[in-house]
Design an enzyme around this catalytic site. Structure first.
Site, PDB file in Angstrom:
ATOM      1  N   GLY A  35       0.807  -1.224   0.000  1.00 52.30           N
ATOM      2  CA  GLY A  35       0.000   0.000   0.000  1.00 52.30           C
ATOM      3  C   GLY A  35       0.831   1.261   0.000  1.00 52.30           C
ATOM      4  N   ASP A  36       1.981   1.220   0.642  1.00 48.92           N
ATOM      5  CA  ASP A  36       2.903   2.364   0.644  1.00 48.92           C
ATOM      6  C   ASP A  36       3.308   2.702  -0.785  1.00 48.92           C
ATOM      7  OD1 ASP A  36       4.829   4.307   1.709  1.00 48.92           O
ATOM      8  OD2 ASP A  36       6.361   2.814   1.215  1.00 48.92           O
ATOM      9  N   ALA A  37       3.644   1.682  -1.552  1.00 49.32           N
ATOM     10  CA  ALA A  37       4.056   1.891  -2.945  1.00 49.32           C
ATOM     11  C   ALA A  37       2.882   2.361  -3.798  1.00 49.32           C
ATOM     12  CB  ALA A  37       4.649   0.608  -3.518  1.00 49.32           C
TER      13      ALA A  37
END
Length: 148
Positions: A35-37
């Site tokens: 999700g960060d990416a």
């Protein structure tokens, strides 16, 4: 046949001859990892599409939106609009025991950001990128941070 971004996880699995995992098998921190990416890519896309400029200026604009305090503010703005399932995914990510901490963020902001990232990872892996974009748009508009 053209594939949409909603189908990207499935396309990757197909091309690499892998089987799709059950969503409930992913730990909250694994969801936050991807999700960060995903969140970063969405914001970078908005920043780049807003106007061509020097890479360091693009980086500064992006950093202001993807840093943990900004993510914490964004999730506060959109939390009431989340479905029950989305709220559950967010809470699992927020409450996950992490062994790292963001620079220049409180522990509370970092946990909220991790929850948001887990939600974005879940939406991406579940083929719900339209919903992820909708939530990002609502959060930026409500937080007046759409001055990308």
């Amino acid at each position: 046949m053209e594939k949409s971004v909603n189908q990207l996880p499935d396309l990757l699995l197909e091309q690499f001859q892998m089987e799709k995992q059950e969503m409930n098998l992913y730990s909250p921190l694994t969801l936050a990892y991807i999700g960060d990416a995903v969140y970063d890519l969405m914001v970078r896309t908005l920043v780049v599409e807003h106007g061509n400029c020097a890479a360091n200026k693009l980086h500064r604009r992006t950093s202001q939106i993807v840093k943990a305090p900004a993510q914490a503010k964004l999730i506060d703005q959109i939390f009431p609009m989340l479905t029950e399932k989305e709220q559950d995914i967010y809470r699992r990510g927020k409450n996950a025991k992490s062994y790292t901490m963001a620079k220049n963020a409180t522990m509370g902001e970092y946990h909220k950001a991790t929850g948001l990232e887990a939600l974005m990872g879940y939406l991406y892996l579940n083929g719900e990128m339209e919903r992820a974009v909708e939530l990002l748009k609502m959060g930026l508009e409500r937080g007046k941070e759409d001055e990308i």
